[in-house]
Design a protein around this motif. Structure first.
Motif, PDB file in Angstrom:
ATOM      1  N   MET A 390       0.823  -1.216   0.000  1.00 41.64           N
ATOM      2  CA  MET A 390       0.000   0.000   0.000  1.00 41.64           C
ATOM      3  C   MET A 390       0.858   1.266   0.000  1.00 41.64           C
ATOM      4  SD  MET A 390      -2.794   1.228   2.861  1.00 41.64           S
ATOM      5  CE  MET A 390      -1.521   1.456   4.117  1.00 41.64           C
ATOM      6  N   VAL A 391       1.846   1.340   0.882  1.00 41.01           N
ATOM      7  CA  VAL A 391       2.679   2.534   0.983  1.00 41.01           C
ATOM      8  C   VAL A 391       3.606   2.644  -0.226  1.00 41.01           C
ATOM      9  CG1 VAL A 391       4.427   3.724   2.371  1.00 41.01           C
ATOM     10  CG2 VAL A 391       2.563   2.489   3.503  1.00 41.01           C
ATOM     11  N   ASN A 392       4.201   1.526  -0.624  1.00 40.89           N
ATOM     12  CA  ASN A 392       5.102   1.551  -1.763  1.00 40.89           C
ATOM     13  C   ASN A 392       4.384   1.938  -3.050  1.00 40.89           C
ATOM     14  OD1 ASN A 392       7.958   0.450  -1.013  1.00 40.89           O
ATOM     15  ND2 ASN A 392       6.549  -0.870   0.113  1.00 40.89           N
ATOM     16  N   ARG A 393       3.153   1.507  -3.198  1.00 45.11           N
ATOM     17  CA  ARG A 393       2.380   1.896  -4.384  1.00 45.11           C
ATOM     18  C   ARG A 393       2.149   3.402  -4.408  1.00 45.11           C
ATOM     19  NH1 ARG A 393      -0.317  -2.596  -6.849  1.00 45.11           N
ATOM     20  NH2 ARG A 393      -0.107  -4.491  -5.593  1.00 45.11           N
ATOM     21  N   SER A 394       1.868   3.966  -3.250  1.00 43.58           N
ATOM     22  CA  SER A 394       1.629   5.409  -3.213  1.00 43.58           C
ATOM     23  C   SER A 394       2.917   6.177  -3.528  1.00 43.58           C
ATOM     24  CB  SER A 394       1.069   5.820  -1.847  1.00 43.58           C
ATOM     25  OG  SER A 394       2.017   5.648  -0.814  1.00 43.58           O
ATOM     26  N   ILE A 395       4.064   5.654  -3.100  1.00 44.78           N
ATOM     27  CA  ILE A 395       5.349   6.281  -3.438  1.00 44.78           C
ATOM     28  C   ILE A 395       5.565   6.238  -4.945  1.00 44.78           C
ATOM     29  CG2 ILE A 395       7.853   6.059  -3.217  1.00 44.78           C
ATOM     30  CD1 ILE A 395       7.329   5.031  -0.333  1.00 44.78           C
ATOM     31  N   GLU A 396       5.296   5.089  -5.552  1.00 44.74           N
ATOM     32  CA  GLU A 396       5.439   4.978  -7.004  1.00 44.74           C
ATOM     33  C   GLU A 396       4.585   6.011  -7.727  1.00 44.74           C
ATOM     34  OE1 GLU A 396       6.406   0.170  -7.305  1.00 44.74           O
ATOM     35  OE2 GLU A 396       4.431   0.951  -7.910  1.00 44.74           O
ATOM     36  N   GLU A 397       3.360   6.169  -7.291  1.00 41.35           N
ATOM     37  CA  GLU A 397       2.450   7.109  -7.943  1.00 41.35           C
ATOM     38  C   GLU A 397       2.937   8.546  -7.790  1.00 41.35           C
ATOM     39  OE1 GLU A 397      -1.256   6.301  -6.076  1.00 41.35           O
ATOM     40  OE2 GLU A 397      -1.520   4.342  -7.068  1.00 41.35           O
ATOM     41  N   GLN A 398       3.429   8.891  -6.601  1.00 44.08           N
ATOM     42  CA  GLN A 398       3.877  10.258  -6.365  1.00 44.08           C
ATOM     43  C   GLN A 398       5.144  10.573  -7.162  1.00 44.08           C
ATOM     44  OE1 GLN A 398       2.202  12.494  -4.909  1.00 44.08           O
ATOM     45  NE2 GLN A 398       3.656  14.169  -4.696  1.00 44.08           N
ATOM     46  N   VAL A 399       6.077   9.645  -7.187  1.00 49.36           N
ATOM     47  CA  VAL A 399       7.311   9.851  -7.942  1.00 49.36           C
ATOM     48  C   VAL A 399       6.993  10.029  -9.423  1.00 49.36           C
ATOM     49  CG1 VAL A 399       9.459   8.740  -8.691  1.00 49.36           C
ATOM     50  CG2 VAL A 399       8.787   8.672  -6.285  1.00 49.36           C
ATOM     51  N   HIS A 400       6.119   9.209  -9.935  1.00 49.23           N
ATOM     52  CA  HIS A 400       5.731   9.308 -11.347  1.00 49.23           C
ATOM     53  C   HIS A 400       5.059  10.651 -11.623  1.00 49.23           C
ATOM     54  CE1 HIS A 400       4.857   7.974 -15.325  1.00 49.23           C
ATOM     55  NE2 HIS A 400       3.550   7.908 -15.150  1.00 49.23           N
ATOM     56  N   ALA A 401       4.192  11.083 -10.719  1.00 52.61           N
ATOM     57  CA  ALA A 401       3.479  12.353 -10.902  1.00 52.61           C
ATOM     58  C   ALA A 401       4.438  13.541 -10.930  1.00 52.61           C
ATOM     59  CB  ALA A 401       2.444  12.532  -9.799  1.00 52.61           C
ATOM     60  N   LEU A 402       5.569  13.425 -10.234  1.00 56.97           N
ATOM     61  CA  LEU A 402       6.542  14.517 -10.164  1.00 56.97           C
ATOM     62  C   LEU A 402       7.610  14.431 -11.254  1.00 56.97           C
ATOM     63  CD1 LEU A 402       7.036  14.716  -6.278  1.00 56.97           C
ATOM     64  CD2 LEU A 402       5.808  16.350  -7.733  1.00 56.97           C
ATOM     65  N   GLY A 403       7.448  13.486 -12.183  1.00 60.59           N
ATOM     66  CA  GLY A 403       8.405  13.379 -13.276  1.00 60.59           C
ATOM     67  C   GLY A 403       9.664  12.632 -12.918  1.00 60.59           C
ATOM     68  N   GLY A 404       9.595  11.777 -11.901  1.00 54.08           N
ATOM     69  CA  GLY A 404      10.768  11.033 -11.467  1.00 54.08           C
ATOM     70  C   GLY A 404      10.723   9.576 -11.862  1.00 54.08           C
ATOM     71  N   HIS A 405      11.665   8.810 -11.330  1.00 55.51           N
ATOM     72  CA  HIS A 405      11.791   7.383 -11.601  1.00 55.51           C
ATOM     73  C   HIS A 405      12.205   6.681 -10.325  1.00 55.51           C
ATOM     74  CE1 HIS A 405      11.008   6.862 -15.812  1.00 55.51           C
ATOM     75  NE2 HIS A 405      11.590   5.672 -15.823  1.00 55.51           N
ATOM     76  N   LYS A 406      11.911   5.382 -10.271  1.00 56.84           N
ATOM     77  CA  LYS A 406      12.260   4.585  -9.099  1.00 56.84           C
ATOM     78  C   LYS A 406      13.216   3.477  -9.491  1.00 56.84           C
ATOM     79  CE  LYS A 406       9.851   1.227  -7.100  1.00 56.84           C
ATOM     80  NZ  LYS A 406       8.858   0.460  -6.335  1.00 56.84           N
ATOM     81  N   SER A 407      14.264   3.275  -8.677  1.00 60.58           N
ATOM     82  CA  SER A 407      15.160   2.148  -8.888  1.00 60.58           C
ATOM     83  C   SER A 407      14.418   0.839  -8.632  1.00 60.58           C
ATOM     84  CB  SER A 407      16.377   2.264  -7.968  1.00 60.58           C
ATOM     85  OG  SER A 407      17.116   3.432  -8.269  1.00 60.58           O
ATOM     86  N   LEU A 408      14.939  -0.244  -9.193  1.00 58.49           N
ATOM     87  CA  LEU A 408      14.212  -1.517  -9.175  1.00 58.49           C
ATOM     88  C   LEU A 408      14.883  -2.587  -8.329  1.00 58.49           C
ATOM     89  CD1 LEU A 408      13.219  -1.665 -12.954  1.00 58.49           C
ATOM     90  CD2 LEU A 408      11.774  -0.982 -11.025  1.00 58.49           C
TER      91      LEU A 408
END
Length: 452
Positions: A390-408
């Motif tokens: 739940m929390v990690n999904r929200s982080i993914e959404e926020q990072v994407h909304a701000l034009g960022g990327h997440k390491s895998l």
């Protein structure tokens, strides 16, 4: 140094182990250790023998380059190079990260604001493909498609057996300035200025990272490489580096200790094991105060479930692991940290500015623009019955909304369509079709999200 003869022998062992895997069976490394923080499927099937690919082959001081085997750890790499007056252009924070792992799985450190990510110092590499062929990939050669797509592919395109990397000549010491900022906006502005000028208040900056302890207490650590030094600090002993940032305005480390300043206490995560307690630390052998030891302890806890028992004793309804590194544009850093404090609430967090030097299709940051890596590692309390991630999904959404990327390197929860759009799915498919036509390797989505 391993030397070329030893390297060729190791490559023969690797290709022989590939040939021993039955046709149609999946291909994977026979490797027990990892710096990943996501579950992986296990198998008793034989894997690729990479046991001899763990060293430095040769160093060319006339070109300031080194030929390095893919499974060579940065600890070994630094041990070989530093006596010669060199280091890799980017040295990730943890000793046990391998060069091949940092290239295929990304890495970052305080020199990334001018040198990019570790793969950007690679000039050529030999890759064992899913089809069993070893090809030499370069930026502009016959296999440039593989070279471009390899970073952030996590073994879905093959495994690097040899990488030629550019080196950085360095002196023996590093002076540090810990500069405090009272809000994220002013810290982001300072990051922009330092990256643009490679200096702060008239003094050269060779490396920079930051630590945010709270919304009103953020430090940038500005490093200058030097031959001159007074007394140096020792944070591999009883003192703790991340606490010193709040306590000292200036500091001096040897180059070696600067490179591994975060490893001794796994940034600040060693506190979970009691290693920051002064009485425990006194008897905890120095050689065991290092990130790979803590990683093994974490794996042991996952097997025996002691952490879960303690949480139940404390009355904690449920927890979720939040172990992530994300990149957001520097101008979006204040918004991300404000959201993160309100919705996640973990501190400290690590800040590290970076610029990529060219486009990379599988991790498409905009070249020449400043991003800030935000690293946060731990767990948060969540309501009982919360959906997984739940929390990690929200982080993914926020990072994407701000034009960022997440390491895998840790858990990811993207749906497949979104994932392919974000991580160069079309490019990866085309390269896989060429180099792994039978699909012997798992796809990036299978590895990063489905944990295969």
């Amino acid at each position: 140094m391993k030397g070329w003869v030893s390297h060729e022998k190791a490559v023969r062992a690797l290709t022989a182990s590939y040939a021993a895997i039955a046709p149609g069976e999946p291909v994977r490394l026979a490797k027990r250790t990892s710096n990943l923080f996501r579950p992986r499927s296990t198998t008793d099937a034989p894997g690729l023998d990479v046991s001899g690919l763990d060293g430095v082959i040769a160093v060319d001081e006339t070109t300031s380059t080194a030929d390095v085997q893919g499974m060579c750890t940065y600890e070994t790499l630094v041990d070989e190079l530093l006596p010669l007056g060199y280091i890799p252009q980017v040295v990730p924070q943890l000793r046990s990260i391998t060069l091949g792992g940092a290239v295929t799985g990304l890495g970052i450190e305080s020199t990334s604001f001018h040198s990019g990510l570790p793969h950007e110092s690679v000039t050529e590499m030999d890759v064992l493909t899913g089809g069993g062929e070893i090809v030499m990939a370069t930026p502009d050669g016959e296999h440039s498609d593989l070279f471009d797509a390899f970073p952030n592919s996590y073994g879905s395109l093959g495994y690097a057996t040899r990488l030629r990397i550019k080196l950085l000549r360095v002196p023996g010491f590093v002076t540090l300035r810990h500069v405090r900022f009272d809000d994220a906006t002013s810290a982001a502005k300072a990051i922009t200025d330092v990256v643009e000028a490679a200096a702060w208040e008239g003094e050269r900056v060779d490396a920079v990272d930051g630590t945010s302890y709270s919304p009103g207490e953020i430090y940038l650590t500005l490093a200058r490489f030097t031959d001159d030094a007074d007394d140096t600090s020792d944070y591999a002993g009883q003192q703790i580096y991340f606490r010193s940032i709040q306590q000292r305005e200036t500091d001096v480390l040897t180059m070696y200790d600067y490179l591994w300043r975060w490893d001794t206490d796994w940034f600040w995560c060693s506190g979970a094991f009691g290693a920051q307690n002064r009485w425990v630390r006194r008897f905890w052998p120095r050689r065991f105060r290092r990130s790979d030891v803590y990683h093994r302890l974490l794996g042991l806890d996952a097997k025996i479930g002691l952490g879960g028992v303690l949480n139940r004793v404390k009355g904690v309804p449920a927890v979720e692991k939040v172990i992530q590194d994300v990149e957001v544009p520097v101008e979006a850093l204040p918004d991300f940290l404000a959201w993160f404090d309100a919705e996640v609430g973990m501190r400290p967090v690590w800040l590290c500015p970076l610029r990529t030097t060219r486009p990379w299709p599988t991790y498409p940051l905009r070249p020449g623009e400043t991003y800030v890596n935000v690293g946060f590692w731990g767990q948060v309390e969540v309501p009982a019955g919360s959906p997984p991630g739940m929390v990690n999904r929200s982080i993914e959404e926020q990072v994407h909304a701000l034009g960022g990327h997440k390491s895998l390197y840790s858990e990811a929860f993207y749906d497949e369509e979104t994932f392919q759009q974000m991580y160069g799915g079309e490019v990866l498919t085309a390269v896989r079709d060429r180099y792994d036509p039978d699909g012997r390797l798992s796809t990036l989505y299978e590895k990063a999200v489905r944990n295969s």
